[in-house]
Design an enzyme around this catalytic site. Structure first.
Site, PDB file in Angstrom:
ATOM      1  N   ASP A  42      -7.768  -5.571   1.790  1.00  0.00           N
ATOM      2  CA  ASP A  42      -6.886  -6.128   0.803  1.00  0.00           C
ATOM      3  C   ASP A  42      -7.410  -5.674  -0.562  1.00  0.00           C
ATOM      4  O   ASP A  42      -7.098  -6.459  -1.642  1.00  0.00           O
ATOM      5  CB  ASP A  42      -6.564  -7.530   0.828  1.00  0.00           C
ATOM      6  CG  ASP A  42      -6.394  -8.105   2.235  1.00  0.00           C
ATOM      7  OD1 ASP A  42      -5.652  -7.217   3.001  1.00  0.00           O
ATOM      8  OD2 ASP A  42      -6.854  -9.079   2.647  1.00  0.00           O
ATOM      9  N   LYS A  66      -5.317  -0.968  -1.465  1.00  0.00           N
ATOM     10  CA  LYS A  66      -5.217   0.713  -1.077  1.00  0.00           C
ATOM     11  C   LYS A  66      -3.781   1.033  -0.871  1.00  0.00           C
ATOM     12  O   LYS A  66      -3.606   2.213  -1.227  1.00  0.00           O
ATOM     13  CB  LYS A  66      -5.886   0.599   0.446  1.00  0.00           C
ATOM     14  CG  LYS A  66      -7.239   0.454   0.306  1.00  0.00           C
ATOM     15  CD  LYS A  66      -8.120   0.580   1.815  1.00  0.00           C
ATOM     16  CE  LYS A  66      -7.575  -0.543   2.601  1.00  0.00           C
ATOM     17  NZ  LYS A  66      -8.016  -1.846   2.296  1.00  0.00           N
ATOM     18  N   HIS A  78      -0.285  -3.908   3.952  1.00  0.00           N
ATOM     19  CA  HIS A  78      -0.514  -3.264   2.763  1.00  0.00           C
ATOM     20  C   HIS A  78       0.628  -3.736   1.883  1.00  0.00           C
ATOM     21  O   HIS A  78       1.983  -3.796   2.451  1.00  0.00           O
ATOM     22  CB  HIS A  78      -0.424  -1.876   2.799  1.00  0.00           C
ATOM     23  CG  HIS A  78      -1.557  -1.049   3.472  1.00  0.00           C
ATOM     24  ND1 HIS A  78      -2.717  -1.021   3.005  1.00  0.00           N
ATOM     25  CD2 HIS A  78      -1.511  -0.662   4.798  1.00  0.00           C
ATOM     26  CE1 HIS A  78      -3.493  -0.367   3.860  1.00  0.00           C
ATOM     27  NE2 HIS A  78      -2.973  -0.223   4.820  1.00  0.00           N
TER      28      HIS A  78
END
Ligand code: GTP
Ligand code: IMP
Ligand code: MG
Length: 336
Positions: free
Chosen positions: A13, A16, A43
């Protein structure tokens, strides 16, 4: 031609998804392919007013001109995949390696009901651990045995390596983070696979000699979800006071928050073979940096933070994220 791997240097987390989306727009890869465990990853990508949460597709999907791939080593949950490609509208340009292992509903049940996984480890309950076990036991199904996946099947290593032969640019995106690697994290409080750059290369069938850059993403204030040691963790009240609390994309759980950990950053950089680093959440270090896009506009406090991070990591910080939105970033890769 460049082949770049982007991985997380903390406990996952790190943002990215945000970094991958930016790098994709800037570097214009022909293929964006993902490694990592599977749909346990979430994500977040924010483009303008729109916020996307992705678990199976590469988070680089926001860059429209690349083919998207799911590497051989990644676990595929066909239900999550079907729903996501529909919502994201990427049906015509997404591919799955024919050898990916499949997550069955029984794996999810087991992950949620097994107290070691659900309670001691604090797994995401997405079936990843049991599915990886079945792969090791050599009883898991593979993507080519699932009729729903047949339109998307390909040989990801072949596609990636032949793209590199044609001098194209390829982006390999990692998921999770260094601190929850099955090998290098605090075992047993880890995910079911290694999470480092070499694993991301292996997940996509790319040999180590073909990798040009490894960008390790660090979070100014690292976070952790689930159980396990967190050396620099701060009291939840302190994170609330600072207004930097976060919630998981997949599970909705409140993330534990900590201070910068230089020792861990250096070790993560070493094992990942970091060539450049990215720092996300600099706006949490100094809110006056929110949304800025130029290095010269960074405050002294933020600059000091970056300098210390560079000394800890042992590589240049070339990407500095100043907010969740795609364009809120400083990129000095071309200036070095
Ligand atoms: P995993 O693969 O699950 O490890 O996820 P990830 O690294 O893609 O990160 P995730 O999207 O789960 O969490 C990062 C959170 O931080 C998201 O909510 C992002 O929108 C947010 N974010 C990313 N960059 C920044 C930033 O520079 N500042 C702030 N304030 N938030 C950011
Ligand atoms: P599992 O991967 O679901 O088995 O969960 C094992 C551990 O890894 C738990 O502590 C999870 O919270 C953590 N984890 C797995 N994937 C992620 C991720 O993408 N981000 C953050 N933590 C994760
Ligand atoms: Mg995440």
């Amino acid at each position: 031609m460049t082949c770049t791997i982007i991985v997380g240097g903390n406990f996952g987390d790190e943002g990215k998804g945000k970094i991958v989306s930016h790098v994709a727009h800037k570097d214009r890869p022909t293929i964006i392919t993902r490694g990592g465990v599977g749909p346990n990853a979430g994500h977040t990508v924010v483009v303008g007013e729109k916020k996307y949460g992705v678990r199976m597709c590469p988070s680089g999907f926001v860059y429209p001109d690349a083919r998207l791939m799911i590497g051989t080593g990644v676990l595929v949950d066909p239900r999550v995949f079907a729903q996501e490609i529909e919502v994201l509208g990427v049906k015509d340009r997404i591919f799955v390696d024919k050898r990916c292992s499949i997550i069955e509903t029984s794996h999810i049940e087991e992950d949620k009901n097994n107290s070691h996984l659900a309670k001691t480890v604090g797994s995401t309950g997405t079936g990843c651990g049991p599915a990886n076990r079945d792969r090791v036991m050599r009883i898991a199904r593979q993507a080519e045995q699932v009729p729903d996946l047949s339109p998307y099947l390909t040989d990801v290593p072949y596609e990636v390596n032949t793209a590199l032969d044609r001098n194209e640019t390829v982006l390999i995106e990692g998921t999770q983070g260094f601190g929850i690697s099955l090998y290098y994290g605090h075992y047993p409080f880890v995910t079911s696979k290694d999470t480092c750059a070499s694993q991301m290369a292996a997940d996509n069938g790319v040999g180590p000699t073909r990798i040009d850059d490894v960008i390790v993403v660090f979070k100014a204030y690292p976070t952790r979800v689930g159980e396990g040691p967190f050396a620099t963790e701060m009291q939840q009240e302190k994170a609330h006071e600072k207004g930097i609390q976060e919630f998981g994309t997949v599970t909705g759980r409140e993330r534990r928050i900590g201070n910068w950990d230089g020792k861990m950053a250096r070790y993560a950089a070493m094992i990942n073979g970091c060539t450049q680093a990215a720092i996300t959440g600099i706006d949490h270090v100094d809110p006056s940096c929110f949304g800025i896009t130029s290095y010269d506009a960074l405050s002294d406090e933020a600059l000091q933070f970056i300098k210390k991070a560079e000394a800890d990591i042992g590589a240049r910080v070339t990407l500095i994220s100043t907010g969740p939105e795609l364009t809120q970033i400083i990129d000095i890769r071309d200036e070095l």
